[in-house]
Design a protein around this motif. Structure first.
Motif, PDB file in Angstrom:
ATOM      1  N   VAL A  37       0.837  -1.203   0.000  1.00  0.00           N
ATOM      2  CA  VAL A  37       0.000   0.000   0.000  1.00  0.00           C
ATOM      3  C   VAL A  37       0.872   1.253   0.000  1.00  0.00           C
ATOM      4  O   VAL A  37       0.588   2.226  -0.707  1.00  0.00           O
ATOM      5  CB  VAL A  37      -0.950   0.003   1.218  1.00  0.00           C
ATOM      6  N   THR A  38       1.948   1.224   0.796  1.00  0.00           N
ATOM      7  CA  THR A  38       2.860   2.370   0.867  1.00  0.00           C
ATOM      8  C   THR A  38       3.509   2.647  -0.482  1.00  0.00           C
ATOM      9  O   THR A  38       3.519   3.794  -0.955  1.00  0.00           O
ATOM     10  CB  THR A  38       3.970   2.108   1.912  1.00  0.00           C
ATOM     11  N   VAL A  39       4.034   1.605  -1.102  1.00  0.00           N
ATOM     12  CA  VAL A  39       4.717   1.768  -2.388  1.00  0.00           C
ATOM     13  C   VAL A  39       3.734   2.220  -3.465  1.00  0.00           C
ATOM     14  O   VAL A  39       4.005   3.172  -4.221  1.00  0.00           O
ATOM     15  CB  VAL A  39       5.416   0.461  -2.814  1.00  0.00           C
ATOM     16  N   LEU A  40       2.582   1.573  -3.541  1.00  0.00           N
ATOM     17  CA  LEU A  40       1.602   1.904  -4.572  1.00  0.00           C
ATOM     18  C   LEU A  40       1.062   3.319  -4.384  1.00  0.00           C
ATOM     19  O   LEU A  40       0.989   4.107  -5.336  1.00  0.00           O
ATOM     20  CB  LEU A  40       0.449   0.897  -4.543  1.00  0.00           C
ATOM     21  N   GLY A  41       0.691   3.660  -3.154  1.00  0.00           N
ATOM     22  CA  GLY A  41       0.127   4.979  -2.890  1.00  0.00           C
ATOM     23  C   GLY A  41       1.097   6.103  -3.196  1.00  0.00           C
ATOM     24  O   GLY A  41       0.745   7.087  -3.860  1.00  0.00           O
ATOM     25  N   ASN A  42       2.328   5.969  -2.723  1.00  0.00           N
ATOM     26  CA  ASN A  42       3.324   7.023  -2.959  1.00  0.00           C
ATOM     27  C   ASN A  42       3.774   7.064  -4.413  1.00  0.00           C
ATOM     28  O   ASN A  42       4.071   8.142  -4.938  1.00  0.00           O
ATOM     29  CB  ASN A  42       4.531   6.814  -2.040  1.00  0.00           C
ATOM     30  N   LEU A  43       3.800   5.908  -5.063  1.00  0.00           N
ATOM     31  CA  LEU A  43       4.155   5.882  -6.480  1.00  0.00           C
ATOM     32  C   LEU A  43       3.107   6.589  -7.319  1.00  0.00           C
ATOM     33  O   LEU A  43       3.438   7.314  -8.279  1.00  0.00           O
ATOM     34  CB  LEU A  43       4.321   4.434  -6.948  1.00  0.00           C
ATOM     35  N   THR A 282       3.065   5.803   9.115  1.00  0.00           N
ATOM     36  CA  THR A 282       3.032   7.180   8.610  1.00  0.00           C
ATOM     37  C   THR A 282       3.298   7.262   7.107  1.00  0.00           C
ATOM     38  O   THR A 282       2.543   7.929   6.388  1.00  0.00           O
ATOM     39  CB  THR A 282       4.028   8.063   9.390  1.00  0.00           C
ATOM     40  N   PRO A 283       4.356   6.611   6.565  1.00  0.00           N
ATOM     41  CA  PRO A 283       4.546   6.639   5.102  1.00  0.00           C
ATOM     42  C   PRO A 283       3.381   6.036   4.337  1.00  0.00           C
ATOM     43  O   PRO A 283       3.094   6.455   3.211  1.00  0.00           O
ATOM     44  CB  PRO A 283       5.822   5.810   4.898  1.00  0.00           C
ATOM     45  N   MET A 284       2.685   5.059   4.949  1.00  0.00           N
ATOM     46  CA  MET A 284       1.534   4.440   4.286  1.00  0.00           C
ATOM     47  C   MET A 284       0.340   5.388   4.231  1.00  0.00           C
ATOM     48  O   MET A 284      -0.395   5.435   3.231  1.00  0.00           O
ATOM     49  CB  MET A 284       1.139   3.153   5.021  1.00  0.00           C
ATOM     50  N   LEU A 285       0.147   6.177   5.297  1.00  0.00           N
ATOM     51  CA  LEU A 285      -1.015   7.061   5.376  1.00  0.00           C
ATOM     52  C   LEU A 285      -0.837   8.373   4.616  1.00  0.00           C
ATOM     53  O   LEU A 285      -1.830   9.017   4.254  1.00  0.00           O
ATOM     54  CB  LEU A 285      -1.338   7.368   6.842  1.00  0.00           C
ATOM     55  N   ASN A 286       0.406   8.792   4.390  1.00  0.00           N
ATOM     56  CA  ASN A 286       0.651  10.082   3.736  1.00  0.00           C
ATOM     57  C   ASN A 286      -0.093  10.260   2.415  1.00  0.00           C
ATOM     58  O   ASN A 286      -0.712  11.312   2.196  1.00  0.00           O
ATOM     59  CB  ASN A 286       2.151  10.296   3.532  1.00  0.00           C
ATOM     60  N   PRO A 287      -0.059   9.280   1.491  1.00  0.00           N
ATOM     61  CA  PRO A 287      -0.795   9.485   0.225  1.00  0.00           C
ATOM     62  C   PRO A 287      -2.289   9.677   0.437  1.00  0.00           C
ATOM     63  O   PRO A 287      -2.926  10.470  -0.270  1.00  0.00           O
ATOM     64  CB  PRO A 287      -0.509   8.184  -0.549  1.00  0.00           C
ATOM     65  N   PHE A 288      -2.881   8.954   1.405  1.00  0.00           N
ATOM     66  CA  PHE A 288      -4.314   9.093   1.671  1.00  0.00           C
ATOM     67  C   PHE A 288      -4.619  10.469   2.252  1.00  0.00           C
ATOM     68  O   PHE A 288      -5.633  11.085   1.908  1.00  0.00           O
ATOM     69  CB  PHE A 288      -4.776   7.995   2.636  1.00  0.00           C
ATOM     70  N   ILE A 289      -3.756  10.946   3.142  1.00  0.00           N
ATOM     71  CA  ILE A 289      -3.978  12.256   3.761  1.00  0.00           C
ATOM     72  C   ILE A 289      -3.918  13.359   2.706  1.00  0.00           C
ATOM     73  O   ILE A 289      -4.746  14.269   2.683  1.00  0.00           O
ATOM     74  CB  ILE A 289      -2.940  12.513   4.873  1.00  0.00           C
ATOM     75  N   TYR A 290      -2.928  13.275   1.809  1.00  0.00           N
ATOM     76  CA  TYR A 290      -2.780  14.320   0.787  1.00  0.00           C
ATOM     77  C   TYR A 290      -3.845  14.224  -0.297  1.00  0.00           C
ATOM     78  O   TYR A 290      -4.170  15.229  -0.938  1.00  0.00           O
ATOM     79  CB  TYR A 290      -1.389  14.261   0.163  1.00  0.00           C
TER      80      TYR A 290
END
Length: 309
Positions: A37-43, A282-290
């Motif tokens: 989820v972290t990699v996909l979201g931030n990518l 936190t790195p996993m949630l960052n894309p959802f927050i933004y």
């Protein structure tokens, strides 16, 4: 034991979050899910920022760098943890541990610096809106990001050069899922005064400095928002920095919580579990927050999926 024998270390044992065999399949599935989820979201954040010309602004340029740092931050620790769980091994080589420490420090501190730079960007946007495009020009944005990368690389290099001077005896168990510098120092048989001073100085300068910058920026932002007469104007100004403020609050609250609790409790494995919050969650949630309530970013993601960019 002779000094020569003390330094011939070939491996360490990462004890992980739990040594209970029954929990290992659950931990493997949980951390694999969070990592993907972290990699996909931030990518997706990075691809949307690069592909959509509407997002070619300083805020999204810094956000793309933060997303890349978050991907690398989790990649430093989680894949090795998953491999160890799958192979039922706790071993990490000495070289692998040193490399892991370098990049864990590097991308952790880089996150800290990028959040401070993004706070400055929001400060200029809200407190000096008429001069925003002049102040936050491409040259300054590039220099700010370059300074972040260069400073963190130098800091990590200094820490590693100190770490390789340490000598070790027989206790090579690290009660964590990742090699951390402070855990390595606790295992050392040699004098650690110098590296302790470097660590404390680095924490104050590279941790406290950006945090002070964030607090100062938001104190000015709050003052500017309070001066706005209309409620609609206040809401619009606050909405431009709400996502960043949420990420900052999540990052620093979890980070400070881990290290304040570790100074109180002696249970290192409990500290390792708590550190999952800032290093994985936190790195996993960052894309959802933004992405939440950010029409520009959600619109860019929709166009990215539809192939209409």
């Amino acid at each position: 034991m002779e000094q020569g024998n003390e330094t011939r270390i070939s491996k360490f044992l990462l004890l992980g979050i739990s040594e209970d065999p029954k929990l290992q399949p659950f931990l493997f599935g949980l951390f694999l899910f969070m990592y993907l989820v972290t990699v996909l979201g931030n990518l997706l954040i990075i691809l949307a920022t690069i592909s959509d010309s509407h997002l070619h602004t300083p805020m999204y340029f810094f956000l793309a760098n933060l997303s890349f740092a978050d991907i690398c931050f989790t990649t430093t620790s989680i894949p090795k943890m998953l491999v160890n769980i799958q192979t039922q091994s706790k071993v990490i080589t000495y070289t692998g541990c040193i490399i892991q420490i370098y990049f864990f420090i590097f991308f952790g501190v880089l996150d800290n610096f990028l959040l401070a730079v993004m706070a400055y960007d929001r400060y200029v946007a809200i407190c000096h809106p008429l001069h925003y495009t002049v102040i936050m020009n491409r040259r300054l944005c590039g220099l700010l990001v370059l300074a972040c990368w260069a400073t963190t690389a130098l800091n990590s290099l200094i820490d590693i050069l100190m770490a390789v001077q340490l000598s070790f005896c027989t206790d090579l168990e690290i009660p964590h899922f990742v090699c951390e510098l402070n855990q390595l120092v606790l295992l050392a048989c040699s004098d650690t005064f110098s590296i302790d001073m470097v660590m404390y100085f680095g924490a104050v300068l590279l941790g406290g400095g950006p945090l002070a910058g964030v607090l100062y920026s938001y104190s000015k932002i709050v003052s500017s928002i309070r001066a706005i007469s209309s409620a609609q104007g206040k809401y619009k100004a606050f909405s431009t920095c709400a996502s960043h403020l949420s990420v900052v609050s999540l990052f620093y609250s979890t980070l400070l919580g881990v290290y304040l609790s570790s100074s109180i409790t002696q249970n290192s494995q409990s500290t390792a579990r708590a550190s999952v919050m800032y290093s994985v969650v936190t790195p996993m949630l960052n894309p959802f927050i933004y992405s939440l309530r950010n029409e520009d970013l959600t619109g860019a993601l929709r166009r990215l999926f539809r192939g209409k960019l």
